[in-house]
Design a protein around this motif. Structure first.
Motif, PDB file in Angstrom:
ATOM      1  N   ALA A 110       0.831  -1.208   0.000  1.00 45.73           N
ATOM      2  CA  ALA A 110       0.000   0.000   0.000  1.00 45.73           C
ATOM      3  C   ALA A 110       0.864   1.256   0.000  1.00 45.73           C
ATOM      4  O   ALA A 110       0.564   2.234  -0.694  1.00 45.73           O
ATOM      5  CB  ALA A 110      -0.924  -0.015   1.213  1.00 45.73           C
ATOM      6  N   LYS A 144      -1.707   3.651  -2.118  1.00 45.99           N
ATOM      7  CA  LYS A 144      -3.128   3.349  -1.923  1.00 45.99           C
ATOM      8  C   LYS A 144      -3.328   2.853  -0.499  1.00 45.99           C
ATOM      9  O   LYS A 144      -2.368   2.533   0.207  1.00 45.99           O
ATOM     10  CB  LYS A 144      -3.603   2.280  -2.919  1.00 45.99           C
ATOM     11  CG  LYS A 144      -3.651   2.735  -4.374  1.00 45.99           C
ATOM     12  CD  LYS A 144      -4.153   1.618  -5.271  1.00 45.99           C
ATOM     13  CE  LYS A 144      -4.245   2.066  -6.725  1.00 45.99           C
ATOM     14  NZ  LYS A 144      -5.311   3.054  -6.943  1.00 45.99           N
ATOM     15  N   SER A 145      -4.584   2.800  -0.075  1.00 45.00           N
ATOM     16  CA  SER A 145      -4.860   2.286   1.269  1.00 45.00           C
ATOM     17  C   SER A 145      -4.687   0.777   1.290  1.00 45.00           C
ATOM     18  O   SER A 145      -4.812   0.102   0.254  1.00 45.00           O
ATOM     19  CB  SER A 145      -6.285   2.639   1.686  1.00 45.00           C
ATOM     20  OG  SER A 145      -7.225   1.962   0.873  1.00 45.00           O
ATOM     21  N   SER A 152      -7.775  -1.059   0.015  1.00 41.91           N
ATOM     22  CA  SER A 152      -8.005  -1.078  -1.426  1.00 41.91           C
ATOM     23  C   SER A 152      -7.090  -2.099  -2.111  1.00 41.91           C
ATOM     24  O   SER A 152      -7.511  -2.760  -3.067  1.00 41.91           O
ATOM     25  CB  SER A 152      -7.783   0.319  -2.027  1.00 41.91           C
ATOM     26  OG  SER A 152      -6.440   0.727  -1.875  1.00 41.91           O
TER      27      SER A 152
END
Length: 307
Positions: free
Chosen positions: A25, A30-31, A34
């Motif tokens: 991540a 990104k998280s 996700s």
């Protein structure tokens, strides 16, 4: 219709390369949720379990290992496809990056560059001087467009370019020349050999005779030449580079038996993907091929130095 997307495969590969979902991540910005969701959707879509949970860690399943290899190839090809599109859109490239092994004759290289620059006056040319596997390392990492190397590029295109011929030499006053007889490799072991180190990050290649008990390792052939000219050792050096020193008599070939003083190395012209090369790169390749066809042999140079 495809069941998966390139983005999902990219997330999957990121998890493997980074060593976990949290690390991936951070790498792809990104998280964690996700990234996890993308991999989960991928597994559901293809019906294959890619990871196994071992405590708090995730590990590739046997099926996942196979899919990782295929996904890496798929993503590499996708990047190449976009690079081709970028090349087509840009037309003539603005920068040409070339990795050149230091044993390649510099005068020949300069002639090629001058010819290409006259055709493309706005072109910026960046030269990386490399040793042994250094050129291929830069090509594989995408840091240069073309490479001249003594090794074939494992995952790309390589063609025979030219042979570089070496002679074992030492200063005219070096003790090896004072023996006044034919030398053997055993004679060399008692004297200092000057060698040039591999410029790749891995520094994994060693080339040539390395039997001397004492060695000095340097990063450039010119440094090796300077040391030899001071009478501080012997080395195998490219004949084209030491032509002036041979002509003046400062350096002399070592009288080794069975012509062991002469060696040859084949250089290759390499690149990752010919479709991504622009007009300037193609002009460079064409001129390089033409110039190397007229490279003088060591016999010619040695004869000139004797006269």
């Amino acid at each position: 219709m495809l069941k998966s997307t390139l983005e999902q495969w990219r997330m999957f590969k990121a998890v493997v390369d980074a060593g976990g979902f949290n690390q991936a991540a951070a790498e792809v910005h990104k998280s964690q949720s996700s990234v996890h969701h993308a991999v989960q959707k991928l597994e559901n879509a293809i019906g294959v379990t890619l990871f196994e949970n071992i405590g708090r860690k995730v590990k590739l399943s046997p099926q996942g290992e196979l899919m990782y290899r295929r996904a890496s190839f798929l993503l590499s090809e996708a990047h190449k496809l976009e690079a081709v599109a970028d090349s087509l859109q840009a037309g003539t490239e603005t920068t040409l990056r070339i990795a050149v092994d230091i044993i390649f004759p510099s005068e020949l290289l300069y002639n090629v560059l001058a010819k290409v620059s006259s055709e493309f006056p706005q072109l910026r040319i960046e030269i990386e001087e490399t040793v042994l596997s250094g050129a291929n390392s830069l090509l594989s990492s995408g840091k240069v467009d073309l490479g001249i190397s003594p090794f074939v590029l494992p995952n790309g295109f390589s063609e025979d370019l030219c042979e570089i011929e070496f002679a074992a030499v030492a200063h005219v006053d070096h003790p090896l020349h004072q023996l006044n007889r034919t030398l053997t490799l055993e004679d060399l072991k008692a004297h200092r050999q000057i060698v040039v180190r591999d410029s790749s990050a891995e520094r994994k290649a060693d080339i040539g005779w390395l039997g001397a008990e004492q060695r000095w390792t340097v990063s450039h052939v010119r440094t090796s030449l300077d040391i030899i000219a001071q009478g501080l050792g012997f080395a195998w050096l490219p004949i084209a580079i030491i032509k002036e020193e041979l002509e003046s008599g400062t350096l002399q070939p070592l009288p080794l038996d069975n012509n062991a003083a002469l060696r040859k190395a084949l250089l290759y012209l390499s690149f990752e993907d010919g479709d991504t090369l622009g007009p300037a790169a193609r002009a460079f390749i064409g001129e390089l091929r033409y110039q190397t066809m007229h490279l003088p042999s060591s016999d010619f140079i040695m004869d000139e130095c004797k006269n």
